[in-house]
Structures are given as structure tokens and as C-alpha cells.
Scaffold this motif. Structure first.
Motif, PDB file in Angstrom:
ATOM      1  N   ILE A 113       0.869  -1.176   0.000  1.00 28.99           N
ATOM      2  CA  ILE A 113       0.000   0.000   0.000  1.00 28.99           C
ATOM      3  C   ILE A 113       0.906   1.226   0.000  1.00 28.99           C
ATOM      4  CG2 ILE A 113      -1.887   1.197   1.168  1.00 28.99           C
ATOM      5  CD1 ILE A 113      -2.661  -1.695   0.647  1.00 28.99           C
ATOM      6  N   LYS A 114       0.632   2.174  -0.891  1.00 23.15           N
ATOM      7  CA  LYS A 114       1.414   3.411  -0.967  1.00 23.15           C
ATOM      8  C   LYS A 114       0.490   4.586  -1.248  1.00 23.15           C
ATOM      9  CE  LYS A 114       5.542   1.240  -2.862  1.00 23.15           C
ATOM     10  NZ  LYS A 114       6.544   1.264  -3.922  1.00 23.15           N
ATOM     11  N   VAL A 115       0.949   5.776  -0.872  1.00 23.08           N
ATOM     12  CA  VAL A 115       0.224   6.972  -1.306  1.00 23.08           C
ATOM     13  C   VAL A 115       0.656   7.273  -2.739  1.00 23.08           C
ATOM     14  CG1 VAL A 115      -0.130   7.936   1.000  1.00 23.08           C
ATOM     15  CG2 VAL A 115       1.883   8.576  -0.289  1.00 23.08           C
ATOM     16  N   SER A 116      -0.249   7.823  -3.509  1.00 25.79           N
ATOM     17  CA  SER A 116       0.045   8.152  -4.908  1.00 25.79           C
ATOM     18  C   SER A 116       1.166   9.179  -4.970  1.00 25.79           C
ATOM     19  CB  SER A 116      -1.199   8.720  -5.596  1.00 25.79           C
ATOM     20  OG  SER A 116      -2.235   7.782  -5.565  1.00 25.79           O
ATOM     21  N   PRO A 117       2.065   9.036  -5.937  1.00 27.55           N
ATOM     22  CA  PRO A 117       3.168   9.998  -6.069  1.00 27.55           C
ATOM     23  C   PRO A 117       2.654  11.429  -6.186  1.00 27.55           C
ATOM     24  CG  PRO A 117       3.527   8.109  -7.503  1.00 27.55           C
ATOM     25  CD  PRO A 117       2.134   7.972  -6.936  1.00 27.55           C
ATOM     26  N   GLY A 118       3.226  12.297  -5.359  1.00 29.27           N
ATOM     27  CA  GLY A 118       2.876  13.714  -5.391  1.00 29.27           C
ATOM     28  C   GLY A 118       1.571  14.076  -4.711  1.00 29.27           C
ATOM     29  N   SER A 119       0.920  13.104  -4.053  1.00 26.88           N
ATOM     30  CA  SER A 119      -0.389  13.380  -3.461  1.00 26.88           C
ATOM     31  C   SER A 119      -0.336  13.753  -1.982  1.00 26.88           C
ATOM     32  CB  SER A 119      -1.307  12.168  -3.624  1.00 26.88           C
ATOM     33  OG  SER A 119      -0.843  11.083  -2.839  1.00 26.88           O
TER      34      SER A 119
END
Length: 143
Positions: A113-119
Motif C-alpha cells: 500500500i502506498k500513497v500516490s506519487p505527489g499526493s
């Protein structure tokens, strides 16, 4: 107490209609059906946001397009987008997604699980925390 919320007025999106799945083999009840991004999305779309009475789907935090599944390698990757770039609930949202999938998917799956790049303003720290959570494997009672 809306003034205390991180995102007091989130944009709420319409929910997509649920897809009806047809079994791949009507004659073999023991056939293993592959898991795809739509199935994973169906598991996480109704998770409630920690701050609002809306689902992660309604807030566009998760979408089918943000899910990658490699069934043959037993790997799921979800990139989610917090509603605001300074969301203090990002790690909690990721943990909610992880727990739901650990309860829903076969145990053979590795879940990232990751946060979207740049978000997110603290993207590196949030992803580091989420990675640490992925290395924690509590025993989950499936009863």
C-alpha cells in the motif's frame, strides 16, 4: 465540529455500479479463479474514511485504476490518494486497506500500500510507515 476536520468539505464522487461476476467454470466447484483489480477494488471501495461518513470510493481515495494485481506472483499494489496533501490520516487509511485485504484475500498474497506519487506532503514518510506495516503480519482469525 467541521472546523476541526482536516478536510471539512471534501469532494464527493458518485459510486460506480458493482460488476456482476460470472464464474469461470460452471462445472468445477473447486476451480481456482484468478484475483484481479476489480475484485480487490470491491473489497476496499466501501471502507469508510476516518473523518467523514463517506467511503474511500466516494472520496476518490481509491479507484480500480489505482490497483495492480499480479495473481501469478501473488502480489497486490494499491496506490491511494488522500483528499488533501497534508492528510494526517494517510497511514491510518493505508492500514485500514491492508487489514481489509488481509481478511479478504488468500494468505498467499503480498499486499503493498502506498500513497500516490505527489499526493501527500509527507509522501516519503507515509510510504515508509506503510512499508513497515507491510512487514507486520498479525495472526488474523478468519472465523
Amino acid at each position: 465540529m467541521a472546523s476541526q476536520l482536516i478536510n471539512a468539505n471534501p469532494v464527493v464522487h458518485e459510486r460506480k455500479a458493482r460488476s456482476v461476476r460470472q464464474p469461470t467454470s460452471a462445472h468445477d466447484d473447486l476451480a481456482v479463479e484468478p484475483i484481479d483489480s476489480l475484485e480487490v477494488f470491491d473489497h476496499v471501495r466501501d471502507i469508510k474514511d476516518p473523518e467523514h461518513p463517506y467511503t474511500l470510493e466516494q472520496l476518490n481515495v481509491v479507484s480500480e485504476d489505482s490497483i495492480a494485481v499480479d495473481d501469478k506472483r501473488s502480489h497486490v499494489l494499491i496506490t491511494f490518494t488522500p483528499t488533501v496533501e497534508h492528510c494526517s490520516m494517510a497511514t491510518l487509511i493505508g492500514l485500514c486497506i491492508r487489514v481489509k485485504l488481509m481478511q479478504s484475500l488468500p494468505p498467499r498474497f503480498k499486499i503493498d500500500i502506498k500513497v500516490s506519487p505527489g499526493s501527500h506532503a509527507s509522501e516519503v514518510a507515509a510510504n515508509r510507515d506503510l512499508l513497515q506495516l507491510s512487514n507486520y503480519h498479525p495472526k488474523i482469525d478468519h472465523e
